[in-house]
Design an enzyme around this catalytic site. Structure first.
Site, PDB file in Angstrom:
ATOM      1  N   HIS A  10       0.834  -1.196   0.000  1.00 20.21           N
ATOM      2  CA  HIS A  10       0.000   0.000   0.000  1.00 20.21           C
ATOM      3  C   HIS A  10       0.871   1.249   0.000  1.00 20.21           C
ATOM      4  O   HIS A  10       2.079   1.183   0.184  1.00 20.21           O
ATOM      5  CB  HIS A  10      -0.937   0.023   1.219  1.00 20.21           C
ATOM      6  CG  HIS A  10      -2.108  -0.893   1.094  1.00 20.21           C
ATOM      7  ND1 HIS A  10      -2.029  -2.234   1.404  1.00 20.21           N
ATOM      8  CD2 HIS A  10      -3.383  -0.672   0.685  1.00 20.21           C
ATOM      9  CE1 HIS A  10      -3.209  -2.800   1.190  1.00 20.21           C
ATOM     10  NE2 HIS A  10      -4.051  -1.876   0.754  1.00 20.21           N
ATOM     11  N   LYS A  13      -0.577   4.783   4.642  1.00 14.98           N
ATOM     12  CA  LYS A  13      -1.421   3.821   5.359  1.00 14.98           C
ATOM     13  C   LYS A  13      -0.851   3.560   6.751  1.00 14.98           C
ATOM     14  O   LYS A  13       0.347   3.327   6.902  1.00 14.98           O
ATOM     15  CB  LYS A  13      -1.532   2.512   4.586  1.00 14.98           C
ATOM     16  CG  LYS A  13      -2.554   1.540   5.179  1.00 14.98           C
ATOM     17  CD  LYS A  13      -2.855   0.401   4.233  1.00 14.98           C
ATOM     18  CE  LYS A  13      -3.832  -0.600   4.838  1.00 14.98           C
ATOM     19  NZ  LYS A  13      -5.135   0.018   5.195  1.00 14.98           N
TER      20      LYS A  13
END
Length: 274
Positions: A160, A164
């Site tokens: 990600h 995040k």
């Protein structure tokens, strides 16, 4: 509740996912954007939601209180933080509103609190609202049952963007849970989330996790089934947050016609009926 064009409110409308959700609701003929909520005291209170999302003026202003729009909404979509989500869930239970929860990083205690509302509010909770991811989960269940006890090592790799805050991702954990359940294993016992130093050889029953955080990666997940001479990989890659947003709006349309209970995307998509 009504099954026709539910009036949707979006929490965290100033964030990247919130803006994408505004766009997704505007593109959906079966839903109506009714409200967008920002943090209390935000400088964006009063801003036009369409201008925030880059879709043109909509004539709907951002507010900093759900109470101020309680009579104007049917379903709330929440992709925020665990504490905010639980507060919004309590609000929906008190006022008879449906809720779609895409928040990740909830602790076991917070998940128990979420379960406590199952008899008070219609909710869809899923760590990933993407239709493709939820189809992938069904594929993983099938693969695990066919391969997992035949000498295949299982590893979950996810990537990600740098912003995040939780790891592994909720989607990666859900993939691990699906695989573990198919093999009659407990992920808390068999999940391995860190390998550092002299950690010893891999145990046959392990379900390993590896995490990447870099750049602007929207979301990539691969589950690997590897044995001597063969490796099978099931992968889902998201290139836009819109895939999650469209799934969330689909869930909002669906839950607006349901009674109280905790539902998942399998219910929304009818996957358990296949």
């Amino acid at each position: 509740m009504t099954t026709a064009a539910p009036r949707i409110a979006i929490v965290g409308v100033a964030g990247r996912m919130g803006r994408t959700l505004v766009n997704a609701v505007c593109q959906d003929d079966g839903a109506t954007l009714a409200a967008g909520i920002v943090e209390p005291g935000s400088s964006l209170v009063g801003a036009d939601l369409g201008e925030l999302a880059g879709v043109g003026r909509l004539g709907i202003s951002a507010v900093d209180s759900l109470a101020s729009v309680v009579d104007d909404i049917d379903v709330l979509i929440d992709f925020t933080t665990p504490a905010v989500t639980l507060a919004n869930l309590a609000f929906c239970a008190e006022h008879g509103k449906g809720i779609v929860i895409g928040t990740t990083g909830l602790s076991d205690a917070e998940l128990e609190k979420l379960d406590g509302y199952a008899q008070r509010v219609p909710m869809v909770f899923a760590p990933n609202m993407s239709v493709g991811v939820n189809l992938t989960l069904k594929l993983l269940e099938t693969a695990a049952r066919a391969l997992g006890d035949e000498g295949y090592d299982i590893e979950v790799i996810e990537a990600h963007h740098r912003h995040k805050v939780d790891a592994p991702s909720g989607t990666a954990l859900r993939m691990g849970e699906v695989v573990a359940a198919a093999l009659d294993r407990n992920l808390k016992e068999h999940g391995v989330f860190e390998r550092v130093g002299q950690c010893g050889p891999r145990q046959a029953s392990e379900i390993g996790f590896a995490t990447v955080r870099a750049g602007d990666i929207v979301g990539e997940h691969t589950v690997m089934f590897a044995t001597e001479g063969e490796r099978i990989e099931i992968t889902h890659k998201a290139s836009s947050r819109m895939t999650f947003a469209r799934g969330a709006v689909r869930a909002a349309r669906w839950v607006s016609g349901q009674g109280v209970g905790r539902y998942g995307m399998n219910d929304v998509l009818g996957l358990d009926e296949q």
